[in-house]
Design a protein around this motif. Structure first.
Motif, mmCIF file in Angstrom:
data_model
loop_
_atom_site.group_PDB
_atom_site.id
_atom_site.type_symbol
_atom_site.label_atom_id
_atom_site.label_comp_id
_atom_site.label_asym_id
_atom_site.label_seq_id
_atom_site.Cartn_x
_atom_site.Cartn_y
_atom_site.Cartn_z
ATOM 1 N N ASP A 23 0.827 -1.204 0.000
ATOM 2 C CA ASP A 23 0.000 0.000 0.000
ATOM 3 C C ASP A 23 0.861 1.253 0.000
ATOM 4 O O ASP A 23 0.426 2.303 -0.483
ATOM 5 C CB ASP A 23 -0.941 0.017 1.210
ATOM 6 C CG ASP A 23 -2.031 -1.028 1.103
ATOM 7 O OD1 ASP A 23 -2.298 -1.512 -0.023
ATOM 8 O OD2 ASP A 23 -2.629 -1.367 2.143
ATOM 9 N N ASP A 26 1.321 3.496 -3.173
ATOM 10 C CA ASP A 26 0.397 4.579 -3.514
ATOM 11 C C ASP A 26 0.893 5.920 -3.004
ATOM 12 O O ASP A 26 0.570 6.962 -3.576
ATOM 13 C CB ASP A 26 -0.996 4.301 -2.931
ATOM 14 C CG ASP A 26 -1.665 3.119 -3.598
ATOM 15 O OD1 ASP A 26 -1.469 2.915 -4.815
ATOM 16 O OD2 ASP A 26 -2.388 2.379 -2.903
ATOM 17 N N GLN A 42 4.446 -6.195 -16.487
ATOM 18 C CA GLN A 42 4.299 -5.156 -15.465
ATOM 19 C C GLN A 42 3.684 -3.903 -16.063
ATOM 20 O O GLN A 42 4.183 -3.353 -17.035
ATOM 21 C CB GLN A 42 5.655 -4.815 -14.849
ATOM 22 C CG GLN A 42 5.582 -3.724 -13.796
ATOM 23 C CD GLN A 42 6.947 -3.336 -13.256
ATOM 24 O OE1 GLN A 42 7.912 -4.076 -13.399
ATOM 25 N NE2 GLN A 42 7.035 -2.171 -12.660
ATOM 26 N N GLN A 47 0.299 0.370 -9.165
ATOM 27 C CA GLN A 47 -0.281 -0.960 -9.365
ATOM 28 C C GLN A 47 0.696 -1.894 -10.068
ATOM 29 O O GLN A 47 0.767 -3.076 -9.757
ATOM 30 C CB GLN A 47 -1.593 -0.885 -10.139
ATOM 31 C CG GLN A 47 -2.335 -2.207 -10.195
ATOM 32 C CD GLN A 47 -2.724 -2.728 -8.816
ATOM 33 O OE1 GLN A 47 -3.271 -1.985 -7.999
ATOM 34 N NE2 GLN A 47 -2.434 -3.982 -8.544
ATOM 35 N N ARG A 50 3.033 -3.036 -7.458
ATOM 36 C CA ARG A 50 2.292 -3.925 -6.549
ATOM 37 C C ARG A 50 2.168 -5.323 -7.174
ATOM 38 O O ARG A 50 2.432 -6.330 -6.520
ATOM 39 C CB ARG A 50 0.910 -3.344 -6.251
ATOM 40 C CG ARG A 50 0.133 -4.135 -5.220
ATOM 41 C CD ARG A 50 -1.234 -3.505 -4.920
ATOM 42 N NE ARG A 50 -1.076 -2.277 -4.149
ATOM 43 C CZ ARG A 50 -1.248 -1.039 -4.622
ATOM 44 N NH1 ARG A 50 -1.613 -0.834 -5.875
ATOM 45 N NH2 ARG A 50 -1.074 0.008 -3.839
ATOM 46 N N ASP A 51 1.795 -5.374 -8.444
ATOM 47 C CA ASP A 51 1.637 -6.665 -9.122
ATOM 48 C C ASP A 51 2.964 -7.422 -9.207
ATOM 49 O O ASP A 51 3.031 -8.620 -8.931
ATOM 50 C CB ASP A 51 1.069 -6.459 -10.523
ATOM 51 C CG ASP A 51 -0.358 -5.930 -10.519
ATOM 52 O OD1 ASP A 51 -1.045 -6.005 -9.472
ATOM 53 O OD2 ASP A 51 -0.792 -5.430 -11.583
ATOM 54 N N THR A 54 4.062 -8.555 -5.699
ATOM 55 C CA THR A 54 3.169 -9.615 -5.211
ATOM 56 C C THR A 54 3.593 -10.952 -5.794
ATOM 57 O O THR A 54 3.682 -11.959 -5.083
ATOM 58 C CB THR A 54 1.703 -9.303 -5.561
ATOM 59 O OG1 THR A 54 1.303 -8.113 -4.864
ATOM 60 C CG2 THR A 54 0.785 -10.453 -5.169
#
Length: 138
Positions: A23, A26, A42, A47, A50-51, A54
């Motif tokens: 988070d 952001d 990517q 985001q 984040r992807d 993850t």
């Protein structure tokens, strides 16, 4: 913009990577941020990071990035790092091997208004895949 503010944003990014608290992206990555060396598939901005992370933390739950050297200007932060992890989940279609890796890399980030707006970087991906046993030893 000050080098201290850029370094703080980069440090918060790294804390997010090491803790799995994505988070924070952001807060420290601009929505239009461009990664000039993206992972396969990517996307842009917070985001996209984040992807990517993850997927990496799924493959390597103990993923850890240790900054070895860092230098900053009013616009950029450059650093050399060591990244480690143990392959405990699927990575690019490869099942977990249980093997660990330790590789080096370098990154340059350009910042504006306290957020990452561009990133260039390189890690020893072949070294990682070799240590995991996913490619033959050279």
């Amino acid at each position: 913009m000050t080098s201290e503010r850029n370094t703080e944003a980069q440090s918060r990014f790294a804390e997010g990577v090491n803790s799995g608290n994505f988070d924070v992206f952001d807060e420290v990555v601009a929505a239009e941020s461009v990664d000039h060396d993206p992972a396969p598939g990517q996307g842009p901005g917070p985001q996209g990071f984040r992807d990517m992370f993850t997927e990496l933390r799924t493959a390597f739950p103990d993923l850890h990035v240790e900054v070895e050297h860092l230098t900053a200007t009013e616009d950029d932060v450059a650093f050399a790092y060591t990244i480690t992890g143990t392959h405990q989940g699927e990575l690019m279609g490869y099942p977990a091997t249980g093997n660990s890796f330790r590789i080096r890399g370098m990154q340059i980030g350009r910042f504006a208004d306290g957020k990452l707006v561009e990133r260039w970087g390189s890690s020893d991906q072949l070294g990682m895949l070799t240590q995991l046993g996913l490619v033959p030893q050279p």
